[in-house]
Design a protein around this motif. Sequence first.
Motif, PDB file in Angstrom:
ATOM      1  N   ILE A 157       0.844  -1.204   0.000  1.00 51.54           N
ATOM      2  CA  ILE A 157       0.000   0.000   0.000  1.00 51.54           C
ATOM      3  C   ILE A 157       0.876   1.250   0.000  1.00 51.54           C
ATOM      4  O   ILE A 157       0.634   2.207  -0.743  1.00 51.54           O
ATOM      5  N   GLU A 158       1.928   1.195   0.805  1.00 50.99           N
ATOM      6  CA  GLU A 158       2.830   2.349   0.889  1.00 50.99           C
ATOM      7  C   GLU A 158       3.685   2.478  -0.374  1.00 50.99           C
ATOM      8  O   GLU A 158       3.842   3.574  -0.915  1.00 50.99           O
ATOM      9  N   ASP A 159       4.206   1.351  -0.868  1.00 53.06           N
ATOM     10  CA  ASP A 159       5.133   1.408  -2.003  1.00 53.06           C
ATOM     11  C   ASP A 159       4.467   1.808  -3.320  1.00 53.06           C
ATOM     12  O   ASP A 159       5.111   2.422  -4.170  1.00 53.06           O
ATOM     13  N   VAL A 160       3.192   1.474  -3.500  1.00 50.32           N
ATOM     14  CA  VAL A 160       2.541   1.912  -4.740  1.00 50.32           C
ATOM     15  C   VAL A 160       2.044   3.352  -4.629  1.00 50.32           C
ATOM     16  O   VAL A 160       1.577   3.922  -5.606  1.00 50.32           O
ATOM     17  N   GLY A 161       2.143   3.925  -3.444  1.00 47.02           N
ATOM     18  CA  GLY A 161       1.861   5.352  -3.294  1.00 47.02           C
ATOM     19  C   GLY A 161       0.491   5.673  -2.730  1.00 47.02           C
ATOM     20  O   GLY A 161      -0.003   6.793  -2.867  1.00 47.02           O
TER      21      GLY A 161
END
Lengths: 389, 389
Positions: free
Chosen positions: A297-301
């Motif tokens: 969730i964090e890495d795809v923005g």
Amino acid sequence: MLEQVYVTGVGMTKFGTLDQSITEIAKSAALEAIHDSNALDAKFDFVVVGSQNPDEFTGVGHLSTLMADRLGLVPAGAARVETGPSAGSSAFEEAVALVKSGLAELVLVVGVEKMSSIDRGAASKIIAKMISIESEARLGGTPAALAAIVARRYMHDYGLSRDELSLIPVKAHKNGVKNPLAQFQNETSVEKVNTARMVADPLTLYDCSPTSDGAASAVVSSLKAAKALGRIDDSVKVLGVGHSTDYHAIQHRLSLTSLGATVSAAKKAFKMTRVKPEDIDVCELHDAFSILELIDIEDVGLAKPGHAIDAVREGETEVNGRIPVNTTGGLKARGHPTGATGVAQIRDIVLQLRGKAPIGLQVKDPEFGLTHNIGGFGNNIVVSIFGRS
Amino acid sequence: MLEQVYVTGVGMTKFGTLDQSITEIAKSAALEAIHDSNALDAKFDFVVVGSQNPDEFTGVGHLSTLMADRLGLVPAGAARVETGPSAGSSAFEEAVALVKSGLAELVLVVGVEKMSSIDRGAASKIIAKMISIESEARLGGTPAALAAIVARRYMHDYGLSRDELSLIPVKAHKNGVKNPLAQFQNETSVEKVNTARMVADPLTLYDCSPTSDGAASAVVSSLKAAKALGRIDDSVKVLGVGHSTDYHAIQHRLSLTSLGATVSAAKKAFKMTRVKPEDIDVCELHDAFSILELIDIEDVGLAKPGHAIDAVREGETEVNGRIPVNTTGGLKARGHPTGATGVAQIRDIVLQLRGKAPIGLQVKDPEFGLTHNIGGFGNNIVVSIFGRS
């Protein structure tokens, strides 16, 4: 940039332990996608099969060529693409490249794995080949052990609690109950997740996706072919596909709490579109282990580092939330036949964008969807972005 | 149609029995291609590995991702493409599609196989998976046995003699002597071929390509990337790539003396170009068995059915002939590390079009070249056409 590439139809088998052979499973999903595309009489130019390791999981080799024969698609070209558990998305990527390049007009993608034919120990050895032999597997490392290291680090850095982490599998199972093709059809609870058999401390059985059999399929076509099939209205546009690697062993990477290949692949995919992370209405993220859903969730923005759990706690990742994640159960509850997973994610996003998700799982009027599929332990990742036709 | 796709550099290891690991072999060829492309400091977008079965031949899995790491190309995308012994050409095809589609500008292709790590019996079982299990392998069929059936039929239909068939391996070995990277460096004779150990009547040991270790590599780039590398003058244009399947088992095919997938793939490839079969100045054809070289010559359109042997007898397929075939020894003498073969063929055609073939093997001033690579026993075939830059 990719606005002229379409998904005209999709198919999927039930995920779980299946009796049929790998070719029968693959054929079943493929025929559904062909039928859904109104393409029973169409001439396919190519078949791309995504499968991690049919040779060692089942003894069946040369799978793409075999599928062209079994599906009556000879003389279409055929190839199998393999990148570990992101094989399905990598196969989809080749199909997109073939269509966008003009080398093909109509391409069948089949993702398949049958993992139940051999015993668990043999399967684990096959799976361990996708992590570093020298730095990880040789020392007893497994994907679950690496996920445990990552979970520990994430909990330490961001103060994530065991109860919070358990919200991920609880949501997965809650959605899986409503997905008739999901492997697990039972709800679970924070307490059950917390107290289940320990796999790799702090991860319990409910933090880990299962081994599964299953197949999913998608038909990728040019605008011309989609029109010829009369399928433009129910097709979904492929807006972007990004694919990145990271260093094989996690010890060589910049961070334990972020997958660099996700950040890079998402950047590449979004760059092809006019879509931004905040425009995504529904997404399928690779939750092979619960902790990965938060990191994804964090890495795809979609959230800032350490803050994905805020979205989860506030219900934003639920089907009716701001950014629904893994509405069909994710890898945890839908199941994880490795080579099939990426195509199953695409199938589920296509159904969402068509407004045809299973009852109780349909997100309200989504315009853009995203899939995120991991190979290895984060060393080979594909992110794809889709838009309503 | 494909005029904007270039091969900017190539590399190849010696073929034979090699001591190094599969990753070391692949790395060696790849670094040569990168160096040849003047791309040591360039950013690669993708690595495509063509390999038939590294998992079972060597125990090493997840090979494309591993190569991105070992070659310092992270975060490039990476995938392995598998279609049996045409895997190298299929990997090249994906690279061409990625570049032509705009999904990538600069792609490294590596074809590799290491077949000597396991015993001959185990290797034969792996190879037999690419023919039909139900109709062929189960009954003791092997690729050599199928080739023998085809040879018998061809001899019956067209009156080909044993002495004539032996001209094929004689030429292969004659060329191989001059190719420093070829597995076999010895000449042979019609008598030696005729009287060698019988493998599958009428085919003797000299009618069959060997099992081998080795790798070959090519850098595929857009016009823009080729210019940025300063490599336009020494690059070769990719004019067409055709890929076709045929029915898995030979008993289901229309003919025994022609491979339908070659005819179809060649048709697709030529259709992308303004080149005709008679324009081809040099070609690499998949001579896994001697009889196949004759059939290939006919199927790609260089001779009429039954008449390839006329061209051979008259010296037309020699290095200085009208249509030189397998100038570097072909699979028979260069060797046949299955996944590497297609890329080795491309490498050798690129050297020919550059005028840089080994001493005594350079064809005079060739403008167009063709490669033809078979997977399975004719069930998965790729034909590619190249032009001087």
